[in-house]
Design an enzyme around this catalytic site. Structure first.
Site, mmCIF file in Angstrom:
data_model
loop_
_atom_site.group_PDB
_atom_site.id
_atom_site.type_symbol
_atom_site.label_atom_id
_atom_site.label_comp_id
_atom_site.label_asym_id
_atom_site.label_seq_id
_atom_site.Cartn_x
_atom_site.Cartn_y
_atom_site.Cartn_z
ATOM 1 N N SER A 122 0.820 -1.211 0.000
ATOM 2 C CA SER A 122 0.000 0.000 0.000
ATOM 3 C C SER A 122 0.855 1.262 0.000
ATOM 4 C CB SER A 122 -0.897 0.023 1.234
ATOM 5 O OG SER A 122 -1.475 -1.238 1.462
HETATM 6 N N1 SAH Z 1 -0.376 -3.857 3.616
HETATM 7 C C1 SAH Z 1 0.243 -4.720 2.635
HETATM 8 C C2 SAH Z 1 -0.535 -4.676 1.370
HETATM 9 C C3 SAH Z 1 -1.278 -5.816 1.095
HETATM 10 S S1 SAH Z 1 -2.162 -5.867 -0.449
HETATM 11 C C4 SAH Z 1 1.637 -4.249 2.329
HETATM 12 O O1 SAH Z 1 1.962 -3.124 2.704
HETATM 13 O O2 SAH Z 1 2.392 -4.966 1.699
HETATM 14 C C5 SAH Z 1 -3.427 -6.919 0.085
HETATM 15 C C6 SAH Z 1 -2.989 -8.306 0.454
HETATM 16 O O3 SAH Z 1 -4.160 -8.981 0.929
HETATM 17 C C7 SAH Z 1 -2.444 -9.144 -0.695
HETATM 18 O O4 SAH Z 1 -1.190 -9.647 -0.347
HETATM 19 C C8 SAH Z 1 -3.476 -10.261 -0.868
HETATM 20 O O5 SAH Z 1 -2.910 -11.489 -1.267
HETATM 21 C C9 SAH Z 1 -4.073 -10.336 0.530
HETATM 22 N N2 SAH Z 1 -5.416 -10.900 0.624
HETATM 23 C C10 SAH Z 1 -6.462 -10.743 -0.217
HETATM 24 N N3 SAH Z 1 -7.536 -11.393 0.243
HETATM 25 C C11 SAH Z 1 -7.174 -12.000 1.414
HETATM 26 C C12 SAH Z 1 -7.845 -12.828 2.357
HETATM 27 N N4 SAH Z 1 -9.121 -13.186 2.216
HETATM 28 N N5 SAH Z 1 -7.147 -13.239 3.439
HETATM 29 C C13 SAH Z 1 -5.845 -12.904 3.613
HETATM 30 N N6 SAH Z 1 -5.168 -12.120 2.749
HETATM 31 C C14 SAH Z 1 -5.814 -11.671 1.655
#
Ligand code: SAH
Length: 208
Positions: free
Chosen positions: A57
């Site tokens: 993000s």
């Molecule tokens: N805050 C993180 C950004 C994550 S992007 C950072 O700074 O890197 C969102 C993430 O949520 C992705 O890695 C995706 O694979 C995960 N995601 C999506 N749906 C999900 C679910 N149901 N349970 C767990 N993770 C999930």
């Protein structure tokens, strides 16, 4: 110093003034969580690809979401969507314990290794569908969801502490999303609509 400059420009200047939050950002090198070819972009306030069609993000949005949680340092926090682990590492300096769930096993493993290399000891990363939460360790004082859903997943409200638990989540659809803050006191759930935002979709049973 370089690190301090972008933090002041992109976070402090835009209203993130909590010294604790700014200090947590100074402690965690964003480039360490980025793929090799994107490390030069670490100071940019944009989301960046981390593989599997996912992104880490935008730092300002991470800071904004964390600031809405009003962490004192004593909380048990649940994070849904570990991704690169960057936000997880920041949360580790602002809470007592951080439980984080990621649905892509390889991302979870990479994040786990990086967090270990930084010497962080109060983070526990799990692979699974975060829309179901992590009932084994509930209740949580704060829950942070890093991907958007059409509605708040009911298990997350259930697993929120009834003594002032806070949950922040982007809700909406592909074209329009807002951050929402839920506060739980006893049986009472307060829902507050906040800033517009753009996230990747939350997968899973109660996802997008
Ligand atoms: N805050 C993180 C950004 C994550 S992007 C950072 O700074 O890197 C969102 C993430 O949520 C992705 O890695 C995706 O694979 C995960 N995601 C999506 N749906 C999900 C679910 N149901 N349970 C767990 N993770 C999930």
């Amino acid at each position: 110093m370089k690190n301090m400059n972008w933090i002041e420009r992109q976070l402090y200047a835009r209203g993130i003034t909590s010294p604790k939050i700014l200090e947590a950002f100074r402690k965690v090198p964003r480039e360490f969580f980025l793929p090799e070819n994107l490390k030069n972009f670490a100071d940019d306030d944009t989301p960046l690809p981390i593989g599997y069609g996912q992104t880490t993000s935008q730092p300002f949005i991470i800071a904004l979401m964390i600031s809405y949680l009003d962490l004192t340092g004593n909380e048990k926090v649940l994070e849904i969507g570990t991704g690169s682990g960057y936000q997880t590492a920041i949360l580790s300096y602002l809470a007592r314990e951080v439980y984080s769930i990621e649905v892509v096993p390889d991302l979870a493993e990479k994040a786990r290794q990086k967090i270990e290399k930084l010497g962080i000891k109060n983070v526990y990363i799990f692979v699974g569908d975060g829309t179901k939460g992590l009932p084994e360790y509930a209740p949580y004082d704060a829950i942070l969801v890093s991907a958007y859903a059409p509605h708040v997943p009911p298990p997350l409200i259930e697993q929120l502490s009834p003594s002032g638990g806070r949950l922040i989540i982007p809700l909406g659809n592909k074209t329009l999303q807002h951050l929402f803050l839920f506060k739980k006191n006893g049986e009472k759930i307060e829902k507050i609509k906040l800033d517009p935002c753009v996230f990747v979709p939350l997968k899973g049973e109660y996802g997008s």
